[in-house]
Design a protein around this motif. Structure first.
Motif, PDB file in Angstrom:
ATOM      1  N   VAL A 493       0.852  -1.186   0.000  1.00 27.78           N
ATOM      2  CA  VAL A 493       0.000   0.000   0.000  1.00 27.78           C
ATOM      3  C   VAL A 493       0.885   1.232   0.000  1.00 27.78           C
ATOM      4  CG1 VAL A 493      -1.803   1.238   1.249  1.00 27.78           C
ATOM      5  CG2 VAL A 493      -1.644  -1.262   1.448  1.00 27.78           C
ATOM      6  N   ARG A 494       0.716   2.101  -0.997  1.00 28.56           N
ATOM      7  CA  ARG A 494       1.526   3.312  -0.971  1.00 28.56           C
ATOM      8  C   ARG A 494       0.744   4.459  -0.337  1.00 28.56           C
ATOM      9  NH1 ARG A 494       0.816   6.609  -5.716  1.00 28.56           N
ATOM     10  NH2 ARG A 494      -0.894   5.722  -6.887  1.00 28.56           N
ATOM     11  N   GLY A 495       1.462   5.545  -0.045  1.00 29.59           N
ATOM     12  CA  GLY A 495       0.831   6.665   0.636  1.00 29.59           C
ATOM     13  C   GLY A 495       1.019   6.541   2.142  1.00 29.59           C
ATOM     14  N   SER A 497      -1.774   6.772   4.637  1.00 26.40           N
ATOM     15  CA  SER A 497      -2.806   5.866   5.151  1.00 26.40           C
ATOM     16  C   SER A 497      -3.892   5.694   4.098  1.00 26.40           C
ATOM     17  CB  SER A 497      -3.406   6.407   6.447  1.00 26.40           C
ATOM     18  OG  SER A 497      -4.145   7.571   6.173  1.00 26.40           O
ATOM     19  N   PRO A 498      -4.360   4.468   3.926  1.00 26.99           N
ATOM     20  CA  PRO A 498      -5.295   4.186   2.832  1.00 26.99           C
ATOM     21  C   PRO A 498      -6.739   4.607   3.119  1.00 26.99           C
ATOM     22  CG  PRO A 498      -4.722   2.152   3.976  1.00 26.99           C
ATOM     23  CD  PRO A 498      -3.897   3.241   4.598  1.00 26.99           C
ATOM     24  N   THR A 519      -6.693   7.897  -0.468  1.00 23.18           N
ATOM     25  CA  THR A 519      -5.492   7.606   0.311  1.00 23.18           C
ATOM     26  C   THR A 519      -4.821   8.931   0.689  1.00 23.18           C
ATOM     27  OG1 THR A 519      -5.163   5.540  -0.871  1.00 23.18           O
ATOM     28  CG2 THR A 519      -3.241   6.458   0.229  1.00 23.18           C
ATOM     29  N   HIS A 521      -1.779  11.086   1.293  1.00 27.99           N
ATOM     30  CA  HIS A 521      -0.345  11.175   0.993  1.00 27.99           C
ATOM     31  C   HIS A 521       0.208  12.375   1.752  1.00 27.99           C
ATOM     32  CE1 HIS A 521       0.295   8.303  -2.480  1.00 27.99           C
ATOM     33  NE2 HIS A 521      -0.994   8.194  -2.207  1.00 27.99           N
ATOM     34  N   HIS A 530      -6.402   6.315  -5.885  1.00 30.65           N
ATOM     35  CA  HIS A 530      -5.468   5.424  -6.576  1.00 30.65           C
ATOM     36  C   HIS A 530      -6.075   4.806  -7.840  1.00 30.65           C
ATOM     37  CE1 HIS A 530      -2.435   4.785  -3.021  1.00 30.65           C
ATOM     38  NE2 HIS A 530      -2.531   6.027  -3.429  1.00 30.65           N
ATOM     39  N   ASN A 552      -6.779   8.966  10.281  1.00 31.91           N
ATOM     40  CA  ASN A 552      -5.989   8.250   9.282  1.00 31.91           C
ATOM     41  C   ASN A 552      -5.926   6.782   9.665  1.00 31.91           C
ATOM     42  OD1 ASN A 552      -5.286  10.687   8.077  1.00 31.91           O
ATOM     43  ND2 ASN A 552      -3.639  10.977   9.566  1.00 31.91           N
ATOM     44  N   GLY A 556       0.325   2.875   5.070  1.00 30.11           N
ATOM     45  CA  GLY A 556       0.950   2.809   3.755  1.00 30.11           C
ATOM     46  C   GLY A 556       2.455   2.958   3.905  1.00 30.11           C
ATOM     47  N   THR A 605       6.830  -1.169  -2.066  1.00 27.26           N
ATOM     48  CA  THR A 605       5.715  -1.939  -2.616  1.00 27.26           C
ATOM     49  C   THR A 605       6.253  -3.044  -3.535  1.00 27.26           C
ATOM     50  OG1 THR A 605       5.639  -0.288  -4.341  1.00 27.26           O
ATOM     51  CG2 THR A 605       4.080  -0.013  -2.551  1.00 27.26           C
ATOM     52  N   THR A 627      -3.439  -8.111   2.397  1.00 26.64           N
ATOM     53  CA  THR A 627      -3.995  -7.070   1.527  1.00 26.64           C
ATOM     54  C   THR A 627      -4.665  -7.638   0.287  1.00 26.64           C
ATOM     55  OG1 THR A 627      -1.798  -6.820   0.576  1.00 26.64           O
ATOM     56  CG2 THR A 627      -2.473  -5.180   2.203  1.00 26.64           C
TER      57      THR A 627
END
Ligand code: ADP
Ligand code: ZN
Length: 797
Positions: A493-495, A497-498, A519, A521, A530, A552, A556, A605, A627
């Protein structure tokens, strides 16, 4: 190309009849070109070839023709020539020929037609998509003058030789009529009385035996340009205009140490070579655990085909096109071409020309490299065949593995599919003995696979307080660092917090255009979707109920990085995800830093889950194995297994050993348990049994139809109509097809469109294709609703 034309599928029925008056003289010997367009049409159109183009036109060239309403001049691809008239149609005439030479050969034309048939799209759409833009625009080429002996013009034999680096097939008309000297009589000019310098020029041309640029010629004859022009004025030599391009640079090779194959590798190579020597097509699944030395097997097989003067294509996921991979090939072959997505048009064109000229031994590239125009293909390799990026998610929605199968079949060459975690599709073919199985169950040099520890985080106090790193993982990290080992932490998961959670509504804040939570960032200070990439300043209050204080939730990579920095303050840590690695090359710089030990902890990731080979990595931590587990997709189990097995493959690659910690809230889930035990066979057996019971792929073939548009009611109604027509077609044709839906897609709203879908399944693909071709022309046209058909869908969202 997008799918936006899809809604007009088969609508040529709506086009006005061809209205151009044309006097067809009876019995006249007229040539017709068969033309396809970049449209979702199954029709092939016929056009008269005007006499002046007769000698020049051929399949694989583009033409400009009047098309559709108002006879708008439109570019199409000539795919064939015929003298047979279609009955009852008025025929228009080609307005212009765009390419002087074919952009692809007969076999590639056949392949593209197969793609159109299989993936239910237009042949012209396939052609438009697979021929790079830079090739169509001839990007980066320039015209250069060459000089040749006039007598060469008259001779028969080979076309004029190879002046300069690479000659595209777009030579000027004039040179097409010229011929290379097949016989030494071509030197007859020397019998003439000529000044010494002019004589030297002629001698130089005869000696070299091919046309030369003016500077080359002057140098070879040790003269200035005057004698050259003098000879041209006398008509003894002729000037040719040629399009040439500067040759793309080859990667620099690096010395390689001699590797002695182990018995498993040797057996795999022997089997592949026996297929190569038999000049037949077979698909071989090279099923070797991570670190079993699959690349060395590919290289040995390729060395053999290259020694026969043939070429090889190696497909790897885009993410694996690292300098490390490229160097491994570059150190073993004198000429390789690397096709990645960051090439300029001119570079792509340059590579295409070099490949077509036969000068490239090995083409290494991502998905679209399967269309590399190698003149004499000897072998195709797909590394990491389980990667979903081999399927294109816009029209034509082909899977490079299936295209590779077909191409290998047409060219009678082997296809090697390599993976530590083969897809169940490929594995089933092996079980059914359709494909050969090459097994490499252990790592090279007797290195063991790393122990994998499943960590149940449901009662972990650190996790309960919101940390990403639980107690067990933290301790292991401390130990690894103390022992001077390096660490990889994987999080999907990027960022930061999703989820931005509103306590008032009890749900996450969604993208206004998509049915997806935004999300957060932190670095960019935005809330990002996303799915559609829409970004907005971080909302201070819930956009729905106005309540302040959004939470949040979830973790991520940005948040993980912050935590690592806080908890390991004196340790160098680097984050790799598409946010930090957006520039070409940044990926390579980061990996080099890690390789050289400037960085101890690498986190990121998918980008770091695959293919990397770092001997000093002694610990891999999977932050959240769940995930992929809970997604509404028939392949969620398979993907979870693949991910853990691949991530685990990044450690234990030297005598220092290594271990893996997998954090999960579902420690009893089969893919997690099986991956931790390195038990592909156990996982595959259970999962195949399960899929067989459900009659889903790989035990059936699937097509997914998506209907989308801005108005939900309209989309719903249209999808009902689509369902009716498909079911009616199935009934009418008496075909055994299961049709599910229509139903809202799991992601019901995407990019401001509502989405409904239907799933069609059948044991074979052909009933699905037949039903589609029968029903789709009857789909009503609608200004705001469009549909997409995805054959063998991998994305079911
Ligand atoms: P895989 O693709 O199966 O994960 P690689 O091809 O990346 O494995 O090989 C892992 C490492 O092992 C590479 O550094 C490679 O040079 C090395 N290697 C391959 N074959 C041998 C061998 N027979 N003996 C020793 N090292 C080998
Ligand atoms: Zn969105």
């Amino acid at each position: 190309m997008t799918d936006s034309h899809q809604a007009s599928l088969f609508s040529e029925a709506d086009l006005p009849p061809d209205l151009l008056p044309w006097e067809i003289a009876a019995g006249e010997d007229r040539l017709l070109a068969e033309v396809v367009f970049n449209r979702p049409l199954t029709t092939i159109f016929q056009y008269f070839v005007p006499n002046e183009l007769r000698e020049m036109i051929g399949p694989g060239q583009r033409v400009q023709v009047p098309f559709g309403r108002g006879d708008k001049l439109t570019i199409g691809f000539c795919v064939g020539l015929t003298t047979t008239f279609p009955p009852g149609r008025r025929i228009k005439t080609i307005a212009a020929l765009i390419d002087r030479e074919a952009l692809l050969d007969a076999r590639m034309l056949e392949l593209t037609r197969w793609i159109a048939d299989r993936y239910l799209c237009g042949w012209g759409q396939v052609l438009e998509s697979i021929i790079p833009r830079g090739v169509k625009s001839k990007a980066g080429s320039r015209e250069v003058t060459f000089f040749a002996l006039a007598s060469w013009r008259a001779e028969t034999g080979q076309p004029l030789g190879e002046p300069g680096a690479v000659r595209p097939r777009t030579s000027e008309q004039e040179s097409g009529a010229l011929r290379h000297p097949a016989h030494p009589e071509a030197t007859s000019e020397l019998d003439l009385k000529l000044p010494a310098k002019q004589r030297a020029v002629i001698e130089a041309l005869v000696a070299v035996g091919r046309p030369m640029r003016v500077d080359e010629l002057a140098e070879a004859a040790q003269c200035g340009t005057a004698p050259i022009h003098g000879l041209r004025d006398k008509g003894l030599i002729v000037a040719l205009r040629e399009r040439v391009m500067s040759a793309p640079v080859m990667p620099t090779p690096e010395a390689h140490r001699e590797i002695r194959l182990n018995p498993d590798q040797q057996r795999a190579v022997d089997t592949i070579l026996s297929v190569v020597r038999a000049s037949e097509h077979r698909t071989l699944l090279l099923h070797g655990v991570t670190g079993s030395g699959k690349t060395e097997v590919y290289i040995r097989a390729i060395e053999e085909v290259v020694s026969y003067g043939r070429q090889a294509i190696v497909l790897v996921p885009e993410i694996s096109l690292t300098p490390q991979t490229i160097r491994r090939f570059a150190s073993r072959f004198s000429s390789i071409a690397v096709l990645h997505s960051h090439l300029t048009d001119a570079e792509r064109h340059g590579h295409w020309q070099q490949i077509a000229s036969g000068a490239v031994q090995v083409v290494v590239g991502a998905r679209s490299a399967i269309f590399a125009p190698t003149p004499h293909l000897g072998l195709i390799v797909i590394d990491e065949e389980h990667e979903t990026s081999f399927k294109q998610d816009s029209t034509p929605r082909y899977h490079a593995r299936e295209v590779a199968r077909r191409r290998a079949e047409l060219e009678k060459v082997p296809l090697i599919l390599g993976s530590a975690t083969p897809t169940l599709e490929s594995f089933l073919k092996v079980l059914r003995k359709e494909d050969l199985h090459l097994s490499m169950p252990s790592r090279v040099e007797r290195l063991p696979l790393p122990p994998v520890l499943i960590v149940d985080i449901r009662n972990d106090p650190a996790i309960a307080k919101g940390s990403a790193i639980g107690r067990a993982l933290f301790t292991s990290m401390m130990d690894a660092l103390k022992a001077k080992g390096q660490i990889i932490l994987f999080l999907n998961v990027r960022g930061f917090s999703p989820v931005l959670w509103c306590r008032g509504c009890g749900e996450g804040v969604k993208c206004p255009d998509c049915d997806i939570t935004l999300t957060y960032h932190k670095e960019r200070a935005v809330a990002l979707c996303h799915s559609c990439d829409r970004s907005a300043p971080l909302p201070k209050v819930c956009p729905k109920c106005g309540k302040p204080g959004l939470l949040n939730l979830g973790i991520g990579t940005e948040r993980l990085e912050a935590e690592v920095k806080a908890r390991f303050p004196n340790v160098a840590c680097l984050r790799m995800d598409s946010d930090t690695m957006s520039q070409r090359g940044s990926h390579d710089v980061a990996l080099e830093k890690f390789r050289h030990g400037e960085v101890q902890i690498l986190l990121g990731t998918q980008m770091i889950a695959k293919g990397l080979d770092f001997p000093n990595v002694t610990l891999v931590g999977v932050i959240d194995a769940d995930t992929l587990l809970h997604q509404p997709d028939i392949r969620s189990m398979e993907r979870t297994f693949q991910l853990i097995a691949q991530v685990a493959g990044r450690t234990g690659r030297s005598a220092k050993g290594g271990r893996v910690l997998v954090q999960t809230s579902s420690p009893e889930q089969p893919p997690i348990v099986r991956a931790a035990a390195h038990d592909f066979l156990g996982f595959a057996t259970d999962e195949l049994r399960h899929r067989q019971a459900l009659k889903v792929p790989p035990f059936s073939q699937m097509c997914r139809v998506i209907v989308r548009g801005p108005d939900e009611k309209e989309v719903h109604a249209y999808s009902d109509k689509v369902g009716e027509l498909l079911r009616a077609a199935a009934k009418e044709l008496a075909l055994d097809v299961r049709i599910l839906g229509p139903a809202p897609c799991p992601v019901t709203r995407l990019k401001a469109n509502f989405r409904y879908h239907l799933q069609l399944t059948s044991i074979e693909l052909s009933p699905l294709q037949k039903i589609w071709l029968h029903a789709a022309p009857k789909f009503p046209s609608h200004p705001e609703v469009e549909f997409v058909v995805d054959v063998d869908p991998l994305n079911l969202r």
